[in-house]
Design an enzyme around this catalytic site. Sequence first.
Site, PDB file in Angstrom:
ATOM      1  N   ASP A  44       0.885  -1.124   0.162  1.00 15.87           N
ATOM      2  CA  ASP A  44       0.158   0.032   0.047  1.00 15.87           C
ATOM      3  C   ASP A  44       0.826   1.217   0.032  1.00 15.87           C
ATOM      4  O   ASP A  44       1.644   1.459  -1.021  1.00 15.87           O
ATOM      5  CB  ASP A  44      -1.068  -0.004   1.258  1.00 15.87           C
ATOM      6  CG  ASP A  44      -1.988   1.016   1.333  1.00 15.87           C
ATOM      7  OD1 ASP A  44      -2.939   0.826   0.401  1.00 15.87           O
ATOM      8  OD2 ASP A  44      -1.871   1.949   1.829  1.00 15.87           O
ATOM      9  N   TYR A  77     -12.185   8.039  -2.169  1.00 19.29           N
ATOM     10  CA  TYR A  77     -11.830   8.391  -1.036  1.00 19.29           C
ATOM     11  C   TYR A  77     -10.462   9.321  -0.692  1.00 19.29           C
ATOM     12  O   TYR A  77     -10.398   9.910   0.098  1.00 19.29           O
ATOM     13  CB  TYR A  77     -11.578   6.903  -0.350  1.00 19.29           C
ATOM     14  CG  TYR A  77     -10.047   6.430  -0.805  1.00 19.29           C
ATOM     15  CD1 TYR A  77      -9.200   6.185   0.248  1.00 19.29           C
ATOM     16  CD2 TYR A  77     -10.109   5.570  -1.958  1.00 19.29           C
ATOM     17  CE1 TYR A  77      -7.920   5.651  -0.122  1.00 19.29           C
ATOM     18  CE2 TYR A  77      -9.060   4.966  -2.399  1.00 19.29           C
ATOM     19  CZ  TYR A  77      -7.923   4.986  -1.468  1.00 19.29           C
ATOM     20  OH  TYR A  77      -6.968   4.195  -1.766  1.00 19.29           O
ATOM     21  N   TYR A 126      -1.597  11.045   2.058  1.00 19.36           N
ATOM     22  CA  TYR A 126      -2.692  11.182   1.020  1.00 19.36           C
ATOM     23  C   TYR A 126      -2.337  12.908   0.506  1.00 19.36           C
ATOM     24  O   TYR A 126      -2.597  13.407  -0.669  1.00 19.36           O
ATOM     25  CB  TYR A 126      -3.913  10.954   1.380  1.00 19.36           C
ATOM     26  CG  TYR A 126      -4.308   9.195   1.149  1.00 19.36           C
ATOM     27  CD1 TYR A 126      -4.420   8.712   0.423  1.00 19.36           C
ATOM     28  CD2 TYR A 126      -4.122   8.900   2.528  1.00 19.36           C
ATOM     29  CE1 TYR A 126      -4.826   7.069   0.313  1.00 19.36           C
ATOM     30  CE2 TYR A 126      -4.267   7.357   2.686  1.00 19.36           C
ATOM     31  CZ  TYR A 126      -4.713   6.770   1.727  1.00 19.36           C
ATOM     32  OH  TYR A 126      -4.545   5.343   1.892  1.00 19.36           O
ATOM     33  N   HIS A 139      -6.885  -6.620  -1.111  1.00 20.31           N
ATOM     34  CA  HIS A 139      -5.976  -5.654  -0.945  1.00 20.31           C
ATOM     35  C   HIS A 139      -4.949  -6.010   0.351  1.00 20.31           C
ATOM     36  O   HIS A 139      -3.743  -6.040  -0.015  1.00 20.31           O
ATOM     37  CB  HIS A 139      -6.619  -4.414  -0.687  1.00 20.31           C
ATOM     38  CG  HIS A 139      -5.570  -3.130  -0.529  1.00 20.31           C
ATOM     39  ND1 HIS A 139      -4.859  -2.695  -1.729  1.00 20.31           N
ATOM     40  CD2 HIS A 139      -5.213  -2.605   0.507  1.00 20.31           C
ATOM     41  CE1 HIS A 139      -3.898  -1.819  -1.049  1.00 20.31           C
ATOM     42  NE2 HIS A 139      -4.156  -1.632   0.020  1.00 20.31           N
TER      43      HIS A 139
END
Length: 320
Positions: A104, A153, A234, A299
């Site tokens: 990730d 998201y 992010y 995931h």
Amino acid sequence: METIKHRMVKVNGVNLHVAESGEGPLILFIHGFPELWYTWRHQILGLSALGFRAVAPDLRGYGDSDAPAPADAYTALHVVGDLVGLLDALAAEGEEKAFVVGHDWGALMAWYLCLLRPDRVKALVNLSVPWLPRSPERKPLDGYRAAYGDDYYICMFQEPGEIEAEFAEMGTRRVLEGMLTYRIPGPLFFLKGKGFGHPVDDPVALPSWLKREDVDYYVDKFEKKGFTGGINYYRNLNRNWELMAPWDGAEVKVPVKFIVGELDLVYHMPGIKDFIHEGGFKKEVPLLQEVVVMEGVAHFLNQERPHDINQHIHDFFRKF
């Protein structure tokens, strides 16, 4: 878990919590969101039993590590600086290179580590997130908004405090259970007041690979630390794009094995399958040696299929 030792290591101006076990060649495990060192619990035990020294930090902003307040303290350069400092602090004498495993956001940071400091990486096993070349024409967030809209998201994570308030209303446990059990092979949307598209009061059925005590550990750490540190990664997507301009067109030149779940939402992003399987990935990462697609896996593959992942890591690293 009693064989896993814990300590704090000061690097790059922050204190990082590190979990480790075993003796032998160093493997650095780098987690993603919303995770911790704990995501690697099976790999730490499995690989240390196979003759490796397995090390997994809580990245800055997570768990028992420091969480700097400014959002711009979470760029790729900050995190790679932390990782290089960690290698400096932990490597045995004469051990200039380490094996690296990422998942990730940890996979993305592992790619950046290999791009910027290939002299420190012996070989890489990356999970879920392939290396994607920088597009000089369009910033990442512009691309996500064009493809998915503002409810995607990653777009929802951008405004400071906004998603944190939504998460607080949902409750830490519900947020973590919703994300860790997400198995839809498509984009993840977060709708105001509706969470991940399901009523927030609906109970989440945990899969066999995720026990309640596992969720309890995550909940305890995220309730103490909050989500902001992890979400700040992010919030630096466009900043990373700006900072990486000098490396535009540069190849990742370390030996790589890439593993992705067949049901992983990343694998189903537009163009990703073709990029991985039709030559684009190999062009950008010329030392890419293996690509593995795990059937029926989503995931969080290192937790869902830990024994298979351990075997893949061991089989690749023992070549070196």
